[in-house]
Motif scaffolding. Structure first.
Motif, PDB file in Angstrom:
ATOM      1  N   LEU A 236       0.824  -1.210   0.000  1.00  0.00           N
ATOM      2  CA  LEU A 236       0.000   0.000   0.000  1.00  0.00           C
ATOM      3  C   LEU A 236       0.859   1.261   0.000  1.00  0.00           C
ATOM      4  N   LEU A 237       1.950   1.240   0.763  1.00  0.00           N
ATOM      5  CA  LEU A 237       2.871   2.373   0.783  1.00  0.00           C
ATOM      6  C   LEU A 237       3.467   2.609  -0.600  1.00  0.00           C
ATOM      7  N   PHE A 238       3.930   1.540  -1.228  1.00  0.00           N
ATOM      8  CA  PHE A 238       4.551   1.663  -2.546  1.00  0.00           C
ATOM      9  C   PHE A 238       3.515   1.981  -3.632  1.00  0.00           C
ATOM     10  N   SER A 239       2.236   1.785  -3.312  1.00  0.00           N
ATOM     11  CA  SER A 239       1.166   2.135  -4.250  1.00  0.00           C
ATOM     12  C   SER A 239       0.643   3.549  -4.002  1.00  0.00           C
ATOM     13  N   GLY A 240       1.170   4.219  -2.994  1.00  0.00           N
ATOM     14  CA  GLY A 240       0.774   5.590  -2.708  1.00  0.00           C
ATOM     15  C   GLY A 240      -0.416   5.724  -1.780  1.00  0.00           C
ATOM     16  N   ARG A 241      -0.903   4.611  -1.211  1.00  0.00           N
ATOM     17  CA  ARG A 241      -2.078   4.651  -0.323  1.00  0.00           C
ATOM     18  C   ARG A 241      -1.597   4.720   1.127  1.00  0.00           C
ATOM     19  N   LEU A 242      -1.218   5.904   1.545  1.00  0.00           N
ATOM     20  CA  LEU A 242      -0.504   6.065   2.810  1.00  0.00           C
ATOM     21  C   LEU A 242      -1.356   5.765   4.039  1.00  0.00           C
ATOM     22  N   ASP A 243      -2.583   6.274   4.080  1.00  0.00           N
ATOM     23  CA  ASP A 243      -3.442   6.024   5.247  1.00  0.00           C
ATOM     24  C   ASP A 243      -3.693   4.530   5.437  1.00  0.00           C
ATOM     25  N   ASP A 244      -4.029   3.845   4.349  1.00  0.00           N
ATOM     26  CA  ASP A 244      -4.278   2.409   4.426  1.00  0.00           C
ATOM     27  C   ASP A 244      -3.007   1.655   4.811  1.00  0.00           C
ATOM     28  N   SER A 245      -1.877   2.139   4.314  1.00  0.00           N
ATOM     29  CA  SER A 245      -0.596   1.517   4.638  1.00  0.00           C
ATOM     30  C   SER A 245      -0.323   1.594   6.135  1.00  0.00           C
ATOM     31  N   ILE A 246      -0.502   2.760   6.704  1.00  0.00           N
ATOM     32  CA  ILE A 246      -0.227   2.946   8.130  1.00  0.00           C
ATOM     33  C   ILE A 246      -1.158   2.082   8.971  1.00  0.00           C
ATOM     34  N   ALA A 247      -2.416   1.988   8.585  1.00  0.00           N
ATOM     35  CA  ALA A 247      -3.358   1.139   9.326  1.00  0.00           C
ATOM     36  C   ALA A 247      -2.916  -0.327   9.283  1.00  0.00           C
ATOM     37  N   ALA A 248      -2.471  -0.787   8.115  1.00  0.00           N
ATOM     38  CA  ALA A 248      -2.016  -2.176   7.986  1.00  0.00           C
ATOM     39  C   ALA A 248      -0.767  -2.422   8.825  1.00  0.00           C
ATOM     40  N   PHE A 249       0.161  -1.482   8.802  1.00  0.00           N
ATOM     41  CA  PHE A 249       1.372  -1.629   9.605  1.00  0.00           C
ATOM     42  C   PHE A 249       1.036  -1.698  11.099  1.00  0.00           C
ATOM     43  N   ARG A 250       0.176  -0.802  11.564  1.00  0.00           N
ATOM     44  CA  ARG A 250      -0.130  -0.763  12.993  1.00  0.00           C
ATOM     45  C   ARG A 250      -0.793  -2.064  13.451  1.00  0.00           C
ATOM     46  N   GLU A 251      -1.682  -2.585  12.630  1.00  0.00           N
ATOM     47  CA  GLU A 251      -2.357  -3.838  12.989  1.00  0.00           C
ATOM     48  C   GLU A 251      -1.361  -4.999  13.057  1.00  0.00           C
ATOM     49  N   SER A 252      -0.475  -5.089  12.085  1.00  0.00           N
ATOM     50  CA  SER A 252       0.489  -6.195  12.069  1.00  0.00           C
ATOM     51  C   SER A 252       1.529  -6.037  13.166  1.00  0.00           C
ATOM     52  N   ILE A 253       1.945  -4.808  13.444  1.00  0.00           N
ATOM     53  CA  ILE A 253       2.953  -4.562  14.479  1.00  0.00           C
ATOM     54  C   ILE A 253       2.471  -5.073  15.831  1.00  0.00           C
ATOM     55  N   ALA A 254       1.210  -4.880  16.127  1.00  0.00           N
ATOM     56  CA  ALA A 254       0.675  -5.337  17.410  1.00  0.00           C
ATOM     57  C   ALA A 254       0.812  -6.854  17.548  1.00  0.00           C
ATOM     58  N   VAL A 255       0.510  -7.585  16.486  1.00  0.00           N
ATOM     59  CA  VAL A 255       0.590  -9.052  16.536  1.00  0.00           C
ATOM     60  C   VAL A 255       2.041  -9.517  16.548  1.00  0.00           C
ATOM     61  N   LEU A 256       2.892  -8.896  15.763  1.00  0.00           N
ATOM     62  CA  LEU A 256       4.300  -9.277  15.723  1.00  0.00           C
ATOM     63  C   LEU A 256       4.954  -9.061  17.083  1.00  0.00           C
ATOM     64  N   GLU A 257       4.600  -7.952  17.739  1.00  0.00           N
ATOM     65  CA  GLU A 257       5.146  -7.679  19.062  1.00  0.00           C
ATOM     66  C   GLU A 257       4.644  -8.709  20.065  1.00  0.00           C
ATOM     67  N   GLU A 258       3.368  -9.051  19.964  1.00  0.00           N
ATOM     68  CA  GLU A 258       2.774 -10.050  20.861  1.00  0.00           C
ATOM     69  C   GLU A 258       3.448 -11.409  20.708  1.00  0.00           C
ATOM     70  N   ASN A 259       3.877 -11.731  19.476  1.00  0.00           N
ATOM     71  CA  ASN A 259       4.525 -13.015  19.206  1.00  0.00           C
ATOM     72  C   ASN A 259       6.035 -12.982  19.434  1.00  0.00           C
ATOM     73  N   GLY A 260       6.569 -11.854  19.842  1.00  0.00           N
ATOM     74  CA  GLY A 260       7.999 -11.762  20.099  1.00  0.00           C
ATOM     75  C   GLY A 260       8.853 -11.869  18.849  1.00  0.00           C
ATOM     76  N   ASP A 261       8.297 -11.496  17.707  1.00  0.00           N
ATOM     77  CA  ASP A 261       9.005 -11.577  16.427  1.00  0.00           C
ATOM     78  C   ASP A 261       9.785 -10.282  16.222  1.00  0.00           C
ATOM     79  N   ASP A 262      10.965 -10.202  16.860  1.00  0.00           N
ATOM     80  CA  ASP A 262      11.725  -8.957  16.869  1.00  0.00           C
ATOM     81  C   ASP A 262      12.156  -8.512  15.478  1.00  0.00           C
ATOM     82  N   ALA A 263      12.593  -9.478  14.651  1.00  0.00           N
ATOM     83  CA  ALA A 263      13.085  -9.121  13.322  1.00  0.00           C
ATOM     84  C   ALA A 263      11.985  -8.480  12.483  1.00  0.00           C
ATOM     85  N   ALA A 264      10.826  -9.121  12.440  1.00  0.00           N
ATOM     86  CA  ALA A 264       9.714  -8.579  11.666  1.00  0.00           C
ATOM     87  C   ALA A 264       9.212  -7.268  12.276  1.00  0.00           C
ATOM     88  N   LEU A 265       9.227  -7.176  13.602  1.00  0.00           N
ATOM     89  CA  LEU A 265       8.739  -5.974  14.280  1.00  0.00           C
ATOM     90  C   LEU A 265       9.560  -4.745  13.902  1.00  0.00           C
TER      91      LEU A 265
END
Length: 504
Positions: A236-265
């Protein structure tokens, strides 16, 4: 060759035959892991290897503080014949694949630690072995899941190591083998999407991510779904859809942090910071970057730190804070002397060019801009892959530079051929690479020159052999020698080298 074989002891013959599975150079750990079984205890391998070196069967080559070994094509072919006669070919090939699968897994496991540069350098040295392990896995029935696992675990090798095109070719093959929803396929899909996004192929990335979400749903795997969400954010970021991109990042970051996936986080965080930058929230982006810098400092994660510093430099440039932007960019490049991550190098060198343009230092800006373009060409991608916002900035700054210097002067200053490491030295120290000698092309033999031209045309070794009326083994030997002479690790880099010199 039979005479040399007869002069060897039974143990030396056995090791010689098993070494046939290594197409490139290898280290002692690999030989012990792959060849040290049934008749060859690992503890006697070093002594046997030394004896084979003394008999000129194996070549020993110092590599930093370690030693690497290799065999010539003819010796390796002879060994392969003997290995097949012993009915050990499949066993040793599987051990070879399993060893490098383990090495790739370890790289991912320790990626956030201080061993990053060493692991990346080790994988580059073993590039030929990694490709051989993939080739065997792809072509051997029942090994499809292992092939997908190895390709996905090599994620940093493809991206940071500079092998985007090769990674893409392997994913193209592997993802067609078996569409059963497995964790291995799910991981391969999101890593394939990552590679495709850096190449600028958003359509294929979107297809891969859609399939990844389907696999995650079938497995009930929320962690895998978060990976799909992170790379959807980048799409979404590379497609220019910034608001949607940020929403997707925030949602995934929460799960990655919960799973202790430091590299992906940490990766998702610096990607989020880039999206915030172009949504005109540089202060928010700098806050996100500070979080990455804090996490990376504690863990020794230099790779994420370098990207966070690049985004920080970009933010400061947007804010008109040239001094802070230059300091962040130079700090990012400082890490690349160990990493050689061409993507980060190209982005950061170009940012420094923009800073020079703003400072009115146009000659230096033209030199840096050309160096960044040369690195992009070597990678097989462009800054356009990173979306319309950064592309617009790049185009505007390039036009401004030509407007200030004129096209003739700008062209005179442009560097067309520079390695990524030389680009770092140029940007940090102003040290221009030594010009190639006049006989740079003719250091290849006429036949090697011919083979290089045909590789640049996209022909396989088999087709080249037919065209030149030579055996495939002979062409394999020519390619191996060209790789060594040019000090590169892949056919893609041979083609890039050839095209940069307009060989004809």
């Amino acid at each position: 060759m039979n005479w040399s074989h007869d002069l060897c002891t039974p143990d030396e013959r056995l090791l010689w035959s098993r070494l046939a599975v290594f197409p490139g150079s290898f280290d002692l750990d690999a030989v012990e892991a792959v060849c040290g079984f049934e008749g060859l205890p690992a503890e006697i391998i070093l002594d046997l290897l030394d004896r084979l070196v003394a008999k000129s069967i194996v070549i020993a080559e110092p590599s930093g503080a370690a030693m690497r070994y290799r065999t010539l094509v003819t010796i390796r072919d002879y060994a392969a014949q003997r290995l097949r006669e012993r009915d050990e070919w499949v066993v040793v090939k599987r051990r070879h694949r399993d060893h490098y699968l383990g090495q790739a897994g370890r790289m991912v496991e320790v990626w956030c630690g201080r061993e990053q540069p060493e692991m990346l350098a080790s994988m580059r040295a073993d590039h030929a072995n990694l490709l051989a392990a993939l080739e065997w896995s792809v072509n051997t029935p029942g090994e499809e899941r292992a092939a997908a696992s190895l390709a996905s675990l090599l994620r940093y090798h493809w991206i940071a190591g500079g092998y985007l095109s090769e990674g893409r070719r392997w994913f193209d093959r592997i993802l067609q083998l078996d569409d059963t929803p497995t964790p291995e396929r799910g991981s391969a899909l999101w890593v394939a999407a990552w590679v495709a996004l850096i190449q600028g192929d958003r359509d294929w990335a979107a297809t891969c991510l859609g399939s990844c979400r389907e696999v995650a749903a079938a497995l009930g795997d929320g962690h895998l779904a978060a990976h799909a969400g992170q790379w959807t954010g980048l799409l979404l970021l590379f497609s220019g859809r910034l608001d949607d991109s940020i929403a997707a990042f925030r949602e995934s970051i929460a799960v990655l942090e919960e799973n202790g996936d430091d590299a992906a986080l940490t990766t998702a965080l610096f990607q989020l910071a880039m999206a915030q930058t172009y949504l005109d929230d540089p202060q928010g982006a700098l806050g996100t970057c500070r979080r990455v810098l804090s996490l990376s400092e504690r863990r020794g994660d230099q790779w994420s730190r370098a990207y966070a510093l690049w985004v920080s430099g970009l933010c400061h440039w947007h804010l008109g804070e040239a001094e802070e932007g230059r300091a962040a960019a130079r700090a990012a490049l400082g890490y690349q002397r160990a990493f050689g991550d061409g993507i980060c190098i190209a982005l950061t060198v170009e940012l420094l060019a923009w800073l020079d343009i703003d400072a009115g230092v146009f000659d230096e800006a033209a030199i840096l801009n050309g160096a960044a373009a040369a690195v992009w060409r070597q990678l097989g991608t462009t800054i356009e892959a990173f979306g319309p916002h950064i592309t617009a900035e790049s185009s505007a700054m390039a036009a401004r530079l030509v407007g200030e210097l004129g096209s003739d002067r700008s062209g005179e200053l442009t560097i067309h051929d520079i390695t990524r490491y030389d680009a770092v030295d140029l940007a940090l120290d102003g040290r221009r690479p030594e010009p190639p000698p006049d006989d740079d092309v003719v250091r290849l033999t006429p036949r090697e020159h011919e083979v290089v031209q045909l590789i640049a045309e996209g022909l396989s070794n088999r087709v080249i052999a037919e065209k030149l009326v030579l055996s495939v083994r002979t062409i394999d030997g020519h390619v191996e020698r060209v790789l060594a002479k040019l000090e590169v690790g892949s056919r893609t880099q041979i083609a890039t080298w050839a095209l940069s010199r307009s060989m004809d």
